[in-house]
Design an enzyme around this catalytic site. Structure first.
Site, PDB file in Angstrom:
ATOM      1  CE1 TYR A   1       4.114  31.457 -14.854  1.00 18.28           C
ATOM      2  CE2 TYR A   1       4.003  29.605 -16.374  1.00 18.28           C
ATOM      3  CZ  TYR A   1       4.721  30.627 -15.777  1.00 18.28           C
ATOM      4  OH  TYR A   1       6.041  30.810 -16.103  1.00 18.28           O
TER       5      TYR A   1
ATOM      6  CD  GLU B   1       6.578  34.186 -15.529  1.00 17.24           C
ATOM      7  OE1 GLU B   1       6.877  35.272 -14.996  1.00 17.24           O
ATOM      8  OE2 GLU B   1       6.944  33.085 -15.075  1.00 17.24           O
TER       9      GLU B   1
END
Ligand code: GDP
Ligand code: MN
Length: 393
Positions: free
Chosen positions: A110, A198
């Site tokens: 992530y 992101e």
């Protein structure tokens, strides 16, 4: 302002972030053709382009082995509303698909760049356990989160990027790739006035390379005036229709779930009015700041915007006129009655510049407008009128 995954990937690719090759498609035929253009034996990944994450779990991402499979899947998805964990019950309309060459996934990480309001800086948030939503990750595995705040005067330094890489457990060559990756994302964030970048998941492939398998970017709406190339990426089909209308009219509007439509000047007064509505037992349908110096035309636009929400049962106009003038607002309300056609109760509270004149215009208009002198009185009258209207239906 949010953009689509394929748009974010195009941007990031331009800054040097490795992303899978892909093509956009608006029809099943185009989707199959996109796969052919990409070449290879497959499989390919077909991804619904909507302004929401959680598509994988919701059936909006599929690994397809043949062109026929791509066509069938595309046909089943296009034109549908896709409901994910992040959308409301209506979901978001799928009108575009992105077809990519499939990646060979060894590990999912992530990576996020966010605005950290407490340090007033851009912050990197990363985890060696990607794929799931960051909120779930923060819940289930908070210790896995690596955070690093970027000093704007220095920018993202090499050593800082390497440090994040090492803390994620990356080794030798991967840390080098990761450093380049991070710096490219940071430049995209900074140069385009982003609010969020992101990459989830950031994938380590079987061959050991890093690639952005998914990408999400959102931008500071207040900076769009100087980023026309970003503004051009807006897709109104993905926005709350009420907010899209408001944006087209240049109004500061946020849609909410209640039934009391609000037309107010000043963000502070708008917030206070919403509190007063709740205190009086009601629920606001929206936040709307009509701004200073609101002309009758602007008041009309505000009415149109608020009335585009079918849940609205009463409208509360609350103006404290400093730069505004109560007589203009009053004329705007009357004009709105004539032009927009209002069949809902309207409560008006005016205060400040030219208040007597404004109240006189309202009184002499002969329209069924409910007047109030104070904010509390206005909120109470609006809640009562809304309840009566709903009861009558
Ligand atoms: P999101 O669910 O909206 O966040 O969409 P993602 O782009 O993150 O895709 C969801 C999931 O689909 C990923 O976490 C992967 O597990 C899977 N996926 C996406 N692209 C590929 C791919 O190229 N190969 C493989 N094997 N899986 C993929
Ligand atoms: Mn994702």
């Amino acid at each position: 302002m949010d953009i689509h995954e394929y748009q974010a990937k195009d941007i990031l690719r331009g800054f040097g972030v490795p992303v899978p090759r892909g093509h956009l498609a608006y029809s099943p035929e185009q989707a199959a053709y996109a796969a052919r253009q990409l070449g290879g034996q497959g499989p390919w990944v077909v991804k619904a382009q909507i302004h929401s994450g959680g598509r994988g779990e919701a059936g909006g991402v599929k690994l397809c082995k043949t062109e026929a499979e791509i066509k069938d899947y595309a046909a089943s998805l296009l034109g549908q509303q896709l409901v994910t964990k992040q959308t409301d019950a209506n979901g978001k309309g799928v009108y575009r698909l992105y077809v990519e060459e499939a990646s060979d996934i060894a590990q999912e990480l992530y990576l996020g760049f966010v605005l950290d309001r407490s340090s007033e800086r851009i912050m990197i948030v990363a985890s060696a356990h990607g794929g799931m939503e960051i909120e779930d990750l923060a819940e289930s595995d908070p210790d896995s989160l690596v955070r690093s705040v970027i000093d704007p005067a220095v920018g993202l330094a090499e050593y800082q990027a390497r440090d994040v890489g090492f803390r994620l457990g990356l080794t030798g060559m991967q840390v080098m790739q990761f450093t380049t990756f991070l710096k490219a994302c940071y430049r995209a964030y900074r140069d385009l006035d982003a609010m969020m970048v992101e990459i989830n998941p950031l994938v380590i492939t079987g061959a050991g390379d890093l690639i952005a398998l998914d990408a999400k970017m959102s931008f500071d709406t207040n900076a769009l005036y100087r980023r026309p190339q970003v503004e051009a990426l807006r897709d109104a089909s993905q926005e709350d229709p009420r907010e899209a209308i408001a944006a087209d009219n240049g109004l500061a509007y946020v849609g909410l779930d209640g039934d009391i439509g609000c037309i107010i000047n000043g963000a502070g007064l708008a917030m206070a009015s919403m509190d007063m509505i709740q205190l009086a037992g009601g629920q606001p349908a929206n936040f709307l700041d009509i701004g200073g110096g609101a002309s009758p035309e602007r008041v009309c636009q505000a009415f149109r915007t608020v009335l585009s929400d079918r849940n609205v049962s009463v409208i509360l106009v609350n103006i404290f006129a400093g730069i505004n003038r109560c007589d203009w607002i009053a004329n705007g309300v009357i004009q709105a009655y004539r032009e927009v056609g209002i069949d809902l109760p309207v409560v008006v509270r005016l205060s400040g510049t030219n208040v007597e004149e404004g109240q006189k215009i309202i009184r002499e208009s002969g329209l069924p407008i409910i007047s109030a002198d104070t904010l509390a009185e206005a909120a109470e009258k609006a809640v009562a009128a809304g309840a009566q209207k709903i009861a009558a239906e």
